[in-house]
Design a protein around this motif. Structure first.
Motif, PDB file in Angstrom:
ATOM      1  N   ILE A 150     -10.994  15.962   9.019  1.00 17.14           N
ATOM      2  CA  ILE A 150     -11.067  14.504   9.130  1.00 17.14           C
ATOM      3  C   ILE A 150      -9.680  13.951   9.459  1.00 17.14           C
ATOM      4  O   ILE A 150      -8.664  14.510   9.035  1.00 17.14           O
ATOM      5  N   ASP A 151      -9.647  12.891  10.222  1.00 19.71           N
ATOM      6  CA  ASP A 151      -8.393  12.265  10.625  1.00 19.71           C
ATOM      7  C   ASP A 151      -7.687  11.684   9.390  1.00 19.71           C
ATOM      8  O   ASP A 151      -8.295  10.903   8.644  1.00 19.71           O
ATOM      9  N   PRO A 152      -6.433  12.043   9.137  1.00 21.96           N
ATOM     10  CA  PRO A 152      -5.706  11.498   7.971  1.00 21.96           C
ATOM     11  C   PRO A 152      -5.607   9.971   7.986  1.00 21.96           C
ATOM     12  O   PRO A 152      -5.541   9.337   6.939  1.00 21.96           O
ATOM     13  N   LYS A 153      -5.625   9.364   9.180  1.00 16.84           N
ATOM     14  CA  LYS A 153      -5.591   7.908   9.272  1.00 16.84           C
ATOM     15  C   LYS A 153      -6.847   7.297   8.670  1.00 16.84           C
ATOM     16  O   LYS A 153      -6.792   6.222   8.060  1.00 16.84           O
ATOM     17  N   ALA A 154      -7.972   7.978   8.781  1.00 20.92           N
ATOM     18  CA  ALA A 154      -9.216   7.473   8.188  1.00 20.92           C
ATOM     19  C   ALA A 154      -9.109   7.426   6.664  1.00 20.92           C
ATOM     20  O   ALA A 154      -9.571   6.474   6.031  1.00 20.92           O
ATOM     21  N   VAL A 155      -8.475   8.434   6.084  1.00 20.56           N
ATOM     22  CA  VAL A 155      -8.276   8.466   4.626  1.00 20.56           C
ATOM     23  C   VAL A 155      -7.349   7.322   4.208  1.00 20.56           C
ATOM     24  O   VAL A 155      -7.623   6.614   3.228  1.00 20.56           O
ATOM     25  N   THR A 156      -6.288   7.117   4.969  1.00 20.81           N
ATOM     26  CA  THR A 156      -5.359   6.020   4.682  1.00 20.81           C
ATOM     27  C   THR A 156      -6.060   4.668   4.810  1.00 20.81           C
ATOM     28  O   THR A 156      -5.827   3.759   4.013  1.00 20.81           O
ATOM     29  N   ASP A 157      -6.936   4.534   5.803  1.00 25.26           N
ATOM     30  CA  ASP A 157      -7.687   3.285   5.990  1.00 25.26           C
ATOM     31  C   ASP A 157      -8.598   3.008   4.796  1.00 25.26           C
ATOM     32  O   ASP A 157      -8.744   1.851   4.378  1.00 25.26           O
ATOM     33  N   ILE A 158      -9.208   4.041   4.237  1.00 24.85           N
ATOM     34  CA  ILE A 158     -10.072   3.866   3.063  1.00 24.85           C
ATOM     35  C   ILE A 158      -9.236   3.435   1.858  1.00 24.85           C
ATOM     36  O   ILE A 158      -9.598   2.499   1.135  1.00 24.85           O
ATOM     37  N   GLU A 159      -8.099   4.084   1.655  1.00 27.82           N
ATOM     38  CA  GLU A 159      -7.200   3.697   0.557  1.00 27.82           C
ATOM     39  C   GLU A 159      -6.736   2.258   0.715  1.00 27.82           C
ATOM     40  O   GLU A 159      -6.721   1.487  -0.262  1.00 27.82           O
ATOM     41  N   ASN A 160      -6.381   1.872   1.932  1.00 24.95           N
ATOM     42  CA  ASN A 160      -5.926   0.496   2.188  1.00 24.95           C
ATOM     43  C   ASN A 160      -7.048  -0.518   1.968  1.00 24.95           C
ATOM     44  O   ASN A 160      -6.802  -1.626   1.477  1.00 24.95           O
ATOM     45  N   ALA A 161      -8.269  -0.163   2.333  1.00 30.95           N
ATOM     46  CA  ALA A 161      -9.405  -1.069   2.115  1.00 30.95           C
ATOM     47  C   ALA A 161      -9.629  -1.294   0.618  1.00 30.95           C
ATOM     48  O   ALA A 161      -9.882  -2.431   0.180  1.00 30.95           O
ATOM     49  N   ILE A 162      -9.502  -0.241  -0.178  1.00 36.94           N
ATOM     50  CA  ILE A 162      -9.658  -0.364  -1.636  1.00 36.94           C
ATOM     51  C   ILE A 162      -8.534  -1.220  -2.214  1.00 36.94           C
ATOM     52  O   ILE A 162      -8.774  -2.115  -3.031  1.00 36.94           O
ATOM     53  N   LEU A 163      -7.296  -0.969  -1.786  1.00 35.51           N
ATOM     54  CA  LEU A 163      -6.152  -1.747  -2.279  1.00 35.51           C
ATOM     55  C   LEU A 163      -6.274  -3.230  -1.901  1.00 35.51           C
ATOM     56  O   LEU A 163      -5.981  -4.115  -2.716  1.00 35.51           O
ATOM     57  N   THR A 164      -6.707  -3.506  -0.689  1.00 37.40           N
ATOM     58  CA  THR A 164      -6.871  -4.889  -0.239  1.00 37.40           C
ATOM     59  C   THR A 164      -7.924  -5.599  -1.079  1.00 37.40           C
ATOM     60  O   THR A 164      -7.717  -6.738  -1.524  1.00 37.40           O
ATOM     61  N   LYS A 165      -9.036  -4.921  -1.336  1.00 30.47           N
ATOM     62  CA  LYS A 165     -10.103  -5.502  -2.163  1.00 30.47           C
ATOM     63  C   LYS A 165      -9.610  -5.719  -3.597  1.00 30.47           C
ATOM     64  O   LYS A 165      -9.905  -6.746  -4.214  1.00 30.47           O
ATOM     65  N   ALA A 166      -8.833  -4.777  -4.140  1.00 32.59           N
ATOM     66  CA  ALA A 166      -8.307  -4.904  -5.501  1.00 32.59           C
ATOM     67  C   ALA A 166      -7.359  -6.093  -5.605  1.00 32.59           C
ATOM     68  O   ALA A 166      -7.407  -6.861  -6.581  1.00 32.59           O
ATOM     69  N   ARG A 167      -6.504  -6.272  -4.612  1.00 27.48           N
ATOM     70  CA  ARG A 167      -5.586  -7.420  -4.611  1.00 27.48           C
ATOM     71  C   ARG A 167      -6.351  -8.735  -4.513  1.00 27.48           C
ATOM     72  O   ARG A 167      -5.998  -9.728  -5.146  1.00 27.48           O
ATOM     73  N   GLN A 168      -7.413  -8.732  -3.721  1.00 30.93           N
ATOM     74  CA  GLN A 168      -8.254  -9.922  -3.589  1.00 30.93           C
ATOM     75  C   GLN A 168      -8.920 -10.246  -4.934  1.00 30.93           C
ATOM     76  O   GLN A 168      -8.925 -11.402  -5.363  1.00 30.93           O
ATOM     77  N   LEU A 169      -9.462  -9.232  -5.616  1.00 33.92           N
ATOM     78  CA  LEU A 169     -10.086  -9.446  -6.923  1.00 33.92           C
ATOM     79  C   LEU A 169      -9.073  -9.966  -7.938  1.00 33.92           C
ATOM     80  O   LEU A 169      -9.374 -10.852  -8.742  1.00 33.92           O
ATOM     81  N   ARG A 170      -7.861  -9.433  -7.888  1.00 36.23           N
ATOM     82  CA  ARG A 170      -6.811  -9.874  -8.824  1.00 36.23           C
ATOM     83  C   ARG A 170      -6.426 -11.331  -8.565  1.00 36.23           C
ATOM     84  O   ARG A 170      -6.311 -12.123  -9.491  1.00 36.23           O
ATOM     85  N   SER A 171      -6.245 -11.694  -7.302  1.00 39.33           N
ATOM     86  CA  SER A 171      -5.858 -13.074  -6.986  1.00 39.33           C
ATOM     87  C   SER A 171      -6.970 -14.050  -7.358  1.00 39.33           C
ATOM     88  O   SER A 171      -6.702 -15.151  -7.824  1.00 39.33           O
ATOM     89  N   GLU A 172      -8.224 -13.638  -7.190  1.00 38.44           N
ATOM     90  CA  GLU A 172      -9.357 -14.489  -7.585  1.00 38.44           C
ATOM     91  C   GLU A 172      -9.378 -14.711  -9.090  1.00 38.44           C
ATOM     92  O   GLU A 172      -9.681 -15.787  -9.564  1.00 38.44           O
ATOM     93  N   SER A 173      -9.048 -13.647  -9.844  1.00 40.40           N
ATOM     94  CA  SER A 173      -9.084 -13.788 -11.311  1.00 40.40           C
ATOM     95  C   SER A 173      -7.925 -14.645 -11.814  1.00 40.40           C
ATOM     96  O   SER A 173      -8.055 -15.289 -12.857  1.00 40.40           O
ATOM     97  N   LEU A 174      -6.802 -14.669 -11.089  1.00 38.00           N
ATOM     98  CA  LEU A 174      -5.663 -15.482 -11.516  1.00 38.00           C
ATOM     99  C   LEU A 174      -5.872 -16.961 -11.225  1.00 38.00           C
ATOM    100  O   LEU A 174      -5.308 -17.820 -11.909  1.00 38.00           O
ATOM    101  N   THR A 175      -6.694 -17.301 -10.226  1.00 45.47           N
ATOM    102  CA  THR A 175      -6.933 -18.694  -9.872  1.00 45.47           C
ATOM    103  C   THR A 175      -8.026 -19.325 -10.721  1.00 45.47           C
ATOM    104  O   THR A 175      -8.190 -20.534 -10.695  1.00 45.47           O
TER     105      THR A 175
END
Length: 176
Positions: A150-175
């Motif tokens: 599997i392309d290593p960039k695909a793995v990085t993209d999955i990790e980044n998608a999870i991190l982006t969603k986690a940051r979004q959830l955190r910012s929503e909970s702070l507001t």
């Protein structure tokens, strides 16, 4: 024969003597409760195994990092489950921070399938707190699944998608 019976009686007496002594000890049982100061210490610990041990109901130190009584960052955990919700889960362990998916094939590519192993490694919401292992298989001419790199960039993209969603959830909970 008399000597044999006498030795058996002696052994029986020696064997019952400790039992009698133990039974006598129960006549004076002593204090049945712990002193109040020891109970107070147990209440203040809030954990089973002392400071940093297994806690119930969440730890005050962890709540500032998105903890909710689970062993990993709650935002990363929720984001991971949301991101891979289209795939069937084989296992999800919130205390160990491991999410294992089962094989998944998209309807438009039935001869290709993917599987993910996701590890949340820390309480902090950081890029190095999540690790994804992705697996890909293709059907060969004999209709058997064969592992493909599997392309290593695909793995990085999955990790980044999870991190982006986690940051979004955190910012929503702070507001809120």
């Amino acid at each position: 024969m008399k000597r044999f019976l006498s030795s058996i009686r002696t052994l029986a007496l020696i064997g019952t003597l400790p039992l009698l002594l133990i039974a006598c000890d129960s006549l004076n049982p002593g204090p049945t409760e712990l002193p109040n100061d020891r109970w107070d210490k147990l209440d203040k610990q809030q954990t089973v195994f002392g400071e940093g041990g297994l806690s119930f109901g969440g730890d005050q130190k962890r709540q500032g990092q998105g903890g909710s009584g689970i062993g990993v960052n709650a935002y990363l955990w929720r984001a991971t489950l949301d991101t891979v919700s289209f795939m069937p889960l084989a296992s999800a362990d919130p205390f160990g921070g491991v999410v294992l998916t089962d094989w998944h094939s998209a309807s438009n590519t039935p001869n290709e399938r993917f599987k993910l192993n996701i590890y949340i490694l820390d309480q902090a919401l950081r890029a190095d707190a999540i690790r994804v292992a992705a697996f890909r298989q293709l059907k060969n001419a004999n209709n058997e699944w064969q592992a493909v790199e599997i392309d290593p960039k695909a793995v990085t993209d999955i990790e980044n998608a999870i991190l982006t969603k986690a940051r979004q959830l955190r910012s929503e909970s702070l507001t809120q």
